[in-house]
Design a protein around this motif. Sequence first.
Motif, PDB file in Angstrom:
ATOM      1  N   ILE A  24     -27.887  10.792 -61.033  1.00 35.70           N
ATOM      2  CA  ILE A  24     -28.380   9.771 -59.561  1.00 35.70           C
ATOM      3  C   ILE A  24     -27.932   8.753 -59.482  1.00 35.70           C
ATOM      4  O   ILE A  24     -27.457   7.481 -58.238  1.00 35.70           O
ATOM      5  N   THR A  80     -34.877   1.080 -55.458  1.00 31.87           N
ATOM      6  CA  THR A  80     -34.777   1.918 -56.900  1.00 31.87           C
ATOM      7  C   THR A  80     -35.694   0.985 -58.150  1.00 31.87           C
ATOM      8  O   THR A  80     -35.261  -0.786 -57.654  1.00 31.87           O
ATOM      9  N   GLN A 101     -35.415  10.308 -51.406  1.00 33.41           N
ATOM     10  CA  GLN A 101     -35.191   9.193 -51.567  1.00 33.41           C
ATOM     11  C   GLN A 101     -33.009   8.926 -51.465  1.00 33.41           C
ATOM     12  O   GLN A 101     -32.975  10.339 -51.621  1.00 33.41           O
ATOM     13  N   LYS A 102     -33.073   8.595 -50.316  1.00 34.43           N
ATOM     14  CA  LYS A 102     -31.788   8.660 -49.760  1.00 34.43           C
ATOM     15  C   LYS A 102     -30.859   7.150 -50.327  1.00 34.43           C
ATOM     16  O   LYS A 102     -31.406   6.672 -49.604  1.00 34.43           O
ATOM     17  N   PHE A 106     -26.290   9.115 -53.101  1.00 35.74           N
ATOM     18  CA  PHE A 106     -27.419  10.038 -53.962  1.00 35.74           C
ATOM     19  C   PHE A 106     -28.318  10.792 -53.113  1.00 35.74           C
ATOM     20  O   PHE A 106     -28.415   9.643 -52.149  1.00 35.74           O
ATOM     21  N   GLU A 107     -28.871  11.631 -53.341  1.00 36.04           N
ATOM     22  CA  GLU A 107     -30.051  11.449 -52.784  1.00 36.04           C
ATOM     23  C   GLU A 107     -31.504  12.408 -53.839  1.00 36.04           C
ATOM     24  O   GLU A 107     -30.434  13.134 -54.523  1.00 36.04           O
ATOM     25  N   SER A 108     -32.252  12.213 -54.156  1.00 30.82           N
ATOM     26  CA  SER A 108     -33.109  12.799 -54.684  1.00 30.82           C
ATOM     27  C   SER A 108     -34.841  13.065 -54.307  1.00 30.82           C
ATOM     28  O   SER A 108     -35.023  12.794 -53.337  1.00 30.82           O
ATOM     29  N   SER A 124     -35.304  16.104 -59.181  1.00 33.17           N
ATOM     30  CA  SER A 124     -34.073  16.288 -59.280  1.00 33.17           C
ATOM     31  C   SER A 124     -33.061  15.821 -57.939  1.00 33.17           C
ATOM     32  O   SER A 124     -33.416  14.888 -56.997  1.00 33.17           O
ATOM     33  N   GLY A 125     -32.155  15.366 -58.431  1.00 34.73           N
ATOM     34  CA  GLY A 125     -30.689  14.484 -57.310  1.00 34.73           C
ATOM     35  C   GLY A 125     -29.172  14.717 -58.131  1.00 34.73           C
ATOM     36  O   GLY A 125     -28.971  15.553 -59.474  1.00 34.73           O
ATOM     37  N   ASN A 126     -28.287  15.672 -57.454  1.00 32.58           N
ATOM     38  CA  ASN A 126     -27.044  16.223 -57.858  1.00 32.58           C
ATOM     39  C   ASN A 126     -27.436  17.089 -58.315  1.00 32.58           C
ATOM     40  O   ASN A 126     -25.999  16.550 -59.490  1.00 32.58           O
TER      41      ASN A 126
END
Length: 137
Positions: A24, A80, A101-102, A106-108, A124-126
Motif C-alpha cells: 500500500i 494513515t 481507506q482510499k 492505493f485502496e485498502s 488487504s490492499g493492492n
Amino acid sequence: MAAALNGKWEIYSSENFENFMKAIGVTPENIEKATKALDANSKLTHEISGSGNSWSIKTTTIMGEKEIKFNLGEEFSTATLDGRPVKVTFTLEGDKLVEVQKGDGFESRNERSVSGGELVAIMSGNGVSCTRKYKKI
C-alpha cells in the motif's frame, strides 16, 4: 454481533504485515518504524466503542495515541499512521466492522471481527493481505 467489538484489545499476532505495508505504498523508512511500533510484541492497543451509527477507535502505540470518531457509512478525511492523507468509510457487514481507506495510489480494506474471544483484523490492499489478532484486556 457488532457489540462484541466493543472493548480494549491488545495485539499478540501479526502475519504478513510488512508485505502489506509495502503493497500500500509505505516507505521503507516508515515500514522500519512501523515494525517496531505496531508489531505483535509492541503492546499496541485498540479501544473500540460503538453504538448505533456512532463509533470511535482509539489506537495507542509506543509512538502515541490517535483517536478517530466516525458515523457508519459517512466518508471522512484523516491520515494513515505514517501521515498520508486518506478518505475513510466504515460500515458494518454482519458482525464485521469494515474500514475502506482510499489514498494516493492505493485502496485498502480492513475487516475487524470477533471470533473465539479474540479480535481478528484482516487487512488487504493492492493484492496483499495480512492478519492481525488481538486479545481483550
